[in-house]
Design a protein around this motif. Structure first.
Motif, short mmCIF file in Angstrom:
data_model
loop_
_atom_site.label_atom_id
_atom_site.label_comp_id
_atom_site.label_asym_id
_atom_site.label_seq_id
_atom_site.Cartn_x
_atom_site.Cartn_y
_atom_site.Cartn_z
N LEU A 276 0.83 -1.20 0.00
CA LEU A 276 0.00 0.00 0.00
C LEU A 276 0.87 1.26 0.00
O LEU A 276 0.59 2.23 -0.71
CB LEU A 276 -0.90 -0.02 1.24
N ILE A 277 1.95 1.22 0.78
CA ILE A 277 2.85 2.39 0.82
C ILE A 277 3.48 2.60 -0.55
O ILE A 277 3.57 3.73 -1.05
CB ILE A 277 3.92 2.19 1.91
N ALA A 278 3.89 1.49 -1.17
CA ALA A 278 4.48 1.59 -2.50
C ALA A 278 3.50 2.22 -3.47
O ALA A 278 3.84 3.12 -4.26
CB ALA A 278 4.91 0.22 -2.99
N PHE A 279 2.28 1.79 -3.37
CA PHE A 279 1.24 2.32 -4.26
C PHE A 279 1.04 3.81 -4.00
O PHE A 279 0.90 4.61 -4.94
CB PHE A 279 -0.06 1.55 -4.05
N LEU A 280 1.08 4.19 -2.73
CA LEU A 280 0.91 5.60 -2.39
C LEU A 280 2.04 6.43 -2.99
O LEU A 280 1.81 7.50 -3.58
CB LEU A 280 0.88 5.75 -0.86
N ILE A 281 3.26 5.91 -2.86
CA ILE A 281 4.40 6.64 -3.41
C ILE A 281 4.27 6.79 -4.92
O ILE A 281 4.46 7.87 -5.49
CB ILE A 281 5.71 5.91 -3.03
N VAL A 282 3.90 5.67 -5.56
CA VAL A 282 3.70 5.71 -7.01
C VAL A 282 2.67 6.76 -7.37
O VAL A 282 2.86 7.57 -8.29
CB VAL A 282 3.24 4.32 -7.51
N THR A 283 1.59 6.77 -6.60
CA THR A 283 0.52 7.73 -6.89
C THR A 283 1.02 9.16 -6.79
O THR A 283 0.76 9.99 -7.66
CB THR A 283 -0.63 7.52 -5.88
N ILE A 284 1.77 9.43 -5.73
CA ILE A 284 2.25 10.80 -5.53
C ILE A 284 3.21 11.18 -6.65
O ILE A 284 3.12 12.26 -7.24
CB ILE A 284 2.90 10.95 -4.15
N ILE A 285 4.13 10.25 -6.96
CA ILE A 285 5.12 10.58 -7.99
C ILE A 285 4.44 10.85 -9.33
O ILE A 285 4.81 11.77 -10.06
CB ILE A 285 6.15 9.44 -8.13
N SER A 286 3.41 10.04 -9.61
CA SER A 286 2.83 10.15 -10.95
C SER A 286 2.19 11.52 -11.19
O SER A 286 1.93 11.89 -12.33
CB SER A 286 1.82 9.04 -11.19
N PHE A 287 1.97 12.29 -10.14
CA PHE A 287 1.48 13.65 -10.34
C PHE A 287 2.56 14.57 -10.91
O PHE A 287 2.26 15.64 -11.40
CB PHE A 287 1.00 14.24 -9.00
N ASP B 36 -0.06 15.12 -16.61
CA ASP B 36 0.30 14.20 -15.52
C ASP B 36 -0.72 14.23 -14.39
O ASP B 36 -0.91 13.23 -13.71
CB ASP B 36 1.72 14.48 -15.00
N THR B 37 -1.42 15.35 -14.20
CA THR B 37 -2.43 15.40 -13.16
C THR B 37 -3.52 14.37 -13.41
O THR B 37 -3.98 13.69 -12.49
CB THR B 37 -3.09 16.80 -13.11
N PHE B 38 -3.88 14.26 -14.67
CA PHE B 38 -4.93 13.30 -15.04
C PHE B 38 -4.53 11.90 -14.62
O PHE B 38 -5.29 11.19 -13.97
CB PHE B 38 -5.15 13.39 -16.55
N PHE B 39 -3.31 11.52 -14.99
CA PHE B 39 -2.88 10.17 -14.65
C PHE B 39 -2.69 10.00 -13.15
O PHE B 39 -2.96 8.94 -12.59
CB PHE B 39 -1.61 9.81 -15.42
N GLY B 40 -2.25 11.08 -12.51
CA GLY B 40 -2.14 11.02 -11.06
C GLY B 40 -3.50 10.77 -10.42
O GLY B 40 -3.64 9.94 -9.53
N LEU B 41 -4.51 11.46 -10.94
CA LEU B 41 -5.85 11.29 -10.38
C LEU B 41 -6.35 9.86 -10.60
O LEU B 41 -6.90 9.24 -9.70
CB LEU B 41 -6.82 12.29 -11.01
N LEU B 42 -6.13 9.35 -11.81
CA LEU B 42 -6.58 7.98 -12.09
C LEU B 42 -5.88 7.01 -11.15
O LEU B 42 -6.51 6.11 -10.57
CB LEU B 42 -6.29 7.60 -13.53
N THR B 43 -4.57 7.19 -11.00
CA THR B 43 -3.85 6.30 -10.11
C THR B 43 -4.35 6.43 -8.68
O THR B 43 -4.44 5.44 -7.95
CB THR B 43 -2.35 6.60 -10.17
#
Lengths: 628, 498
Positions: free
Chosen positions: B7-18, B108-115
């Motif tokens: 879950l933490i990894a996913f959170l980091i991925v999500t933040i970075i993808s913004f 990138d915001t769009f993809f961040g939101l989707l993630t």
């Protein structure tokens, strides 16, 4: 245990993508690969036949999901059916290589027919009703795709839709039938047996009937029969099949002979023990619907002018014979099922022949399908004419063709049914159907082949190269000779078969009736060609021509006047409901705007509200105290 | 602990993808794909020997103190059941699908939101504590609100606000219910906690006063039925779909709707034995009405996207039916029913992903999705049309495609408790088949609408995307046992609880 016989349906399945790709790159090689694959299936089926000569069955299964199995169950009934399907499909597929030669999308055609054949073979050998249903639905899907193969014709698209929807009605009732069986059986099946496993259902039918009660079983079987009615185009769900003629004619041949409509008959034959031990009315319904359809479709066949539609109604009618035969088996014993299966096989042979002969004619006449515009083709295409004549006399059950043996036995069976139960209606209907059969097929035959050509296209018609007609010749040969195997066939299906021989007169009547029918056909032909009588104003003719208004009832009333308006009302009100919610939200926000006015910033107001509020609170407390 | 790290990894991925600029699509896709593979390996290793119930709890005590017989304990606890394992996998795959479609490829915001939506879904399915359950519930909602409000098309401002308020009303009642339960738990035991296993406990809820119990049921049901959505709480859905970008629609349908299914079957079911019989019948009635109602409303739609939106609500109605009927049935049938409902929740996501994606590729070419604006498309774009046809067939529940197994199981199993009322389901399904096939006839077959001009068929990348979706849909349809096995085990565990 992995069984080699899974390959029976896996072979054609491989052809599905491969044919698509081959044809995509090298169009002229289309159809070869799928023919080879069907041939391999046929070889495997024959191997299975020899295995079954001294074994009872082949059964292999795995868990599919929960307590539903995935597997194959092959017994004598199955192998007969599988052999018929693979053989007839092979013949049609070979012929289709010629028939579809110039179609730009032939790779898609052969891919889809491969899937069609896969589904039919899978359906035949599957060991569980759910798996059976899966293949059953793919059969429906493929028929949808193939009927709409020439998608750019609006008629074809509409016909495909109709076929899919009408069969879907039956299929969904079939699901409930399975639901009844599942709910009632799940607590009484032995451990690790699926309640919908076909061998379990047919081998323990008696125990099942006593456990869940014959009337519940009758409900289940009738719902399952509804599926068969739709698939096998029995009254009142037969309406899809005449329209389904919009596809390529080889598709019609496949649907009518090998891969689709026989599935319903096979389903009832397969689950016959369940029908047998259910309440008697279950099989009576089967008998009655079958016999009625035989006559009903026969009548309609007489007034049709589209060569393929005549054949379509003939299929419906013949399937009615099979259903009736299975129905009477409830009284006369399992031999009724054998009679039906024999007629199914014979019918597949001559119906494939008739359709392919029709395909040859249509190819030559550029898809002109009205028989009133044909005529005189006997001289133009003699080989086709003779081939079709063989098909026609087999259909009309003239001795010594196979049709005489197969249909005659069903009619004798109906007579035996009368002697045992005292109910003569099925026999009367079936014997009357005999006249109709000969009439509609020979009316068509005479109109197509006799006299003078009545259109320019018919003038130019000619036979194709004989090599292309080889599959037809094989089938014609079989139509004439399959009668020899009648008794061994019955024995193979049911070693203790009892073949009833009615009084000589009763046995001869069908033949006489067939000849009467041919005579009637000639009379109709004569009057039609010479325009002696104008029957277009005749009320009876108009009713029959409009198919007893059943199609009108479905499309114009049920679809257009009930379902569509209902969707309109519900959909429209849904939108109004949506708007009402939006307006409610608006009111709510207006209320917020109103409340904002209170926030004036004047301390006097706040003080007043404070005092009013406190007063109200104390009043409430006081009131509550009073109540207590 | 692996879930926490995941879950933490996913959170980091999500933040970075913004903040990945023009590489957003690739970055988010690849990282979510890697996460999916990791999770797949994890599931295979852990769920190979699954026997039902909850596994791999990881409890992190965030706050805990005890004084004067009063204790407060708030844990961040994670765990998986057979159902949630499948749901997490589904959420990950659906996120991949949505990213693959990702129309605004430079944003990138769009993809961040989707993630973020994907992250919220995964977290929601993993947590075993109501406090964090609620937080993740909102984590899904908020980015979805921005996806619709910022990237939507027609009337996006209004519709996104409507979407937000509508579903938020449900969320608020959910929160109230959670607090009701935890307050009563506190009053009973002196322990202030939000653990799902403590609060959703039959013995505890039986001891509640009737008023509190029914209030909590009401809150939960309202939240879950809005998300599902069931008639008459569905109005947020068609509009949201209509406006949302296609990848948003995939997540809406595949992700947000399954939250409702999870809520009903995963959260509420253990205490559903306390439902008064009238409520059970009411729910079944809602389910049956929804099947028929959504079938008819779909038939009314002229816009293909709205049509699919309504039909996806109709498919989810099977979850309500399964929920209700399984409460009435017994034994094997109950398990079959429940597992079927769960399977429907999962399979539905695959079906709608395929439907929206193939529709998107058609829209990209024709710039219209009005039924009457199309016509005869098969001539110009045979491959795209075939995929769209496959999607329609999957939506009507054709065997070998994903929709079948769930609908079939629920229909079969519901016979035990509904009897011939199942005919209503059948009626709904017939109408469903009718409008899908009708839509196919009008948009794909027949005469070509020459006004559309010359169209190009799918290119390789688009073909691969749709092919991937179709294959996964077929896989779910013909090899169900992989998922169905763990669902069944969990379902029989649930069935044993009530």
């Amino acid at each position: 245990m992995v069984s080699i016989y899974y390959l029976i349906f896996i072979f054609p399945l491989i052809a599905f993508p491969v044919e698509y790709l081959i044809g995509h790159y090298k169009r002229k090689y289309s159809g070869i690969f799928s023919s080879i694959m069907i041939l391999l299936s046929l070889v495997l089926v024959i191997k299975g036949y020899f295995y079954l000569l001294n074994h009872a069955y082949i059964y292999s299964h795995y868990v599919w999901f929960y307590n539903i199995d995935f597997g194959i169950y092959i017994d004598h009934l199955t192998i007969i059916m599988a052999m018929m399907v693979s053989f007839i499909s092979l013949m049609i597929n070979l012929f289709a290589m010629f028939y579809m030669k110039n179609d730009p999308r032939r790779n898609i055609y052969f891919a889809e027919t491969s899937l069609f054949i896969t589904a039919m073979l899978g359906l035949v050998i599957s060991s569980n009703l759910v798996l059976f249903f899966l293949f059953w639905e793919i059969v429906g899907l493929c028929s949808y795709l193939l009927i709409g193969f020439w998608f750019f014709k609006p008629n074809a698209a509409a016909a495909a839709k109709k076929a899919f929807l009408v069969t879907r009605v039956g299929d969904l009732l079939f699901i409930i039938g399975m639901g009844v069986l599942y709910a009632k059986l799940v607590n009484i099946v032995p451990l690790s047996t699926s309640p919908l496993s076909i061998p379990y259902l047919i081998n323990n039918a008696h125990a099942i009937a006593t456990a869940i009660g014959p009337s519940t079983l009758a409900l289940a079987t009738l719902l399952i029969f509804a599926g068969a009615v739709a698939k096998s185009a029995q009254f009142p769900l037969h309406v899809w099949i005449p329209d389904a003629m919009e596809g390529p004619t080889t598709v019609s041949a496949l649907i009518h002979a090998a891969t689709m409509v026989t599935a319903g008959v096979y389903l009832v034959a397969r689950l016959f023990p369940l029908f047998e031990y259910a309440s008697a009315y279950s099989l009576y319904v089967v008998t009655f619907i079958g016999a009625f359809t035989a006559v009903y479709a026969g009548i309609l066949g007489i007034v049709m002018n589209d060569i393929k539609r005549v054949l379509a109604y003939s299929t419906i009618s013949q399937l009615g014979y099979m259903m009736a035969s299975i129905g009477i088996a409830g009284i006369i014993g399992y031999s009724g099922v054998s009679f039906a299966m024999y007629h199914l096989v014979v019918h597949a042979v001559f119906k494939a022949l008739l359709f392919m002969a029709a395909a040859v004619i249509l190819l030559s006449l550029l898809e002109l399908r009205n028989i009133k515009d044909m005529g005189g083709l006997f001289k133009k295409m003699p080989v086709t004419a003779i081939l079709m004549l063989i098909g026609a006399i087999t259909l009309a059950a003239i001795p010594p063709t196979a049709g005489y043996f197969s249909k005659g036995q069903i009619i004798s069976g109906a007579y035996e049914y009368y002697t045992m139960s005292g109910d003569i209606i099925p026999w009367l209907l079936l014997i009357f159907g005999e006249i109709l059969t000969a009439t509609y097929i020979f009316r068509m035959y005479f109109l197509v082949f006799l006299g003078k050509p009545r259109s320019e296209l018919a003038e130019k018609a000619k036979d194709p190269k004989l090599i292309y007609l080889t599959p037809l010749m094989v089938l014609a040969f079989l139509s004439l000779t399959l009668g020899i195997i009648q008794k061994p066939f019955y024995k193979f299906l049911d070693p203790s078969v009892y073949i009833y021989t009615p009084p000589l007169l009763i046995e001869i009547i069908p033949v006489i009736f067939s000849f009467i029918g041919i005579g009637v056909a000639y009379a109709i032909y004569y009057y039609t060609v010479n325009n002696k009588i104008d029957i277009h104003k005749n009320v009876v003719y108009r009713i029959v021509k409009n198919k007893f208004y059943l199609d009108t009832l479905y499309t114009d009333y049920i679809a257009d006047r009930i379902i569509l308006p209902l969707s309109y009302i519900i959909g429209y009100n849904d939108r109004k409901y949506d708007n009402a919610i939006d307006e409610g939200g608006m009111e709510f926000s207006k209320f917020g705007t109103f409340l904002r006015k209170i926030e004036t910033g004047s301390i006097a107001y706040y003080a007043a509200f404070l005092i009013i509020g406190i007063t109200v609170i104390f009043l409430i407390i006081e009131l509550l105290g009073v109540i207590k | 602990m692996i879930l926490l790290e995941f879950l933490i990894a996913f959170l980091i991925v999500t933040i970075i993808s913004f903040f990945t600029g023009k590489y957003a699509k690739y970055f988010s896709l690849i990282s979510v794909f890697v996460l999916t593979v990791v999770f797949l390996i994890y599931s295979f290793s852990v769920f190979g020997s699954y026997t039902g119930g909850i596994i791999s709890e990881s409890n992190i005590v965030l706050s805990s103190f005890t004084a004067n017989n009063i204790s407060v304990r708030i844990n961040f606890s994670l765990g998986l059941t057979g159902f949630t394992d499948a749901l997490v996998l589904m959420a990950l795959i659906v996120t991949i699908f949505a990213l693959l479609i990702g129309e605004k490829s430079n944003d990138d915001t769009f993809f961040g939101l989707l993630t973020s939506v994907g992250f919220g879904l995964v977290g929601l399915f993993m947590v075993r504590n109501f406090l964090f359950f609620y937080i993740f519930w909102e984590v899904v909602l908020v980015p979805m609100f921005f996806v619709i409000g910022k990237y939507g098309s027609y009337n996006k401002d209004k519709i996104s606000i409507k979407f937000f308020i509508y579903t938020h009303v449900g969320s608020l009642f959910l929160l109230l219910s959670i607090f009701t339960l935890s307050t009563y738990y506190f009053l009973k035991t002196g322990l202030f906690t939000f653990q799902i296993s403590d609060l959703m406990n039959l013995a505890f809820q039986e001891s509640l006063p009737k008023f509190a119990l029914y209030f909590s049921f009401f809150g939960f049901l309202l939240a879950f039925l809005i998300k599902l959505p069931t008639f008459p709480l569905h109005e947020w859905l068609p509009n949201a779909h209509y406006t949302a970008p296609y990848s948003g629609s995939i997540l809406l349908s595949g992700g947000l709707l399954s939250m409702g299914g999870y809520g009903l079957l995963g959260i509420l079911y253990p205490v559903a034995g306390l439902f008064p019989l009238a409520l059970v019948y009411f729910l079944i009635a809602l389910g049956l009405i929804s099947v028929v109602y959504f079938a008819f409303t779909s038939m009314f739609q002229k816009n293909l996207k709205r049509m699919i939106a309504y039909s996806s609500a109709g498919e989810m109605a099977f979850v309500t039916i399964a929920f209700g009927t399984s409460l009435l049935s017994t034994g094997y049938v109950r398990t079959f029913d429940l597992a079927g409902g769960m399977y429907q929740t999962i399979a539905h996501a695959f079906v709608t992903s395929l439907a929206f994606s193939s529709l998107y590729f058609i829209y990209k070419r024709t710039h219209t999705i009005q039924v009457y604006g199309l016509g005869g498309l098969y001539r110009e774009t045979p491959v795209a049309s075939s995929f769209f046809l496959a999607a329609l067939l999957a939506s009507l529940g054709l065997p070998t495609l994903a929709g079948f197994i769930g609908e079939f199981s629920v229909t079969i199993a519901s016979y035990q408790s509904l009897g011939l009322l199942t005919l209503l389901i059948i009626f709904g399904l017939i109408v469903t088949a009718a409008y899908f096939i009708w839509a196919a006839q009008r948009s794909l077959f027949g005469f070509y609408n020459e006004a559309l001009g010359k169209l190009k068929d799918l290119n390789k990348a688009e073909f691969l995307i749709l092919f991937l979706m179709l294959v996964s849909s077929i896989f779910i349809g013909i090899y169900p046992t992989l998922i169905f096995r763990i669902l069944t085990l969990y379902a029989s565990h649930l069935g044993g609880l009530i």
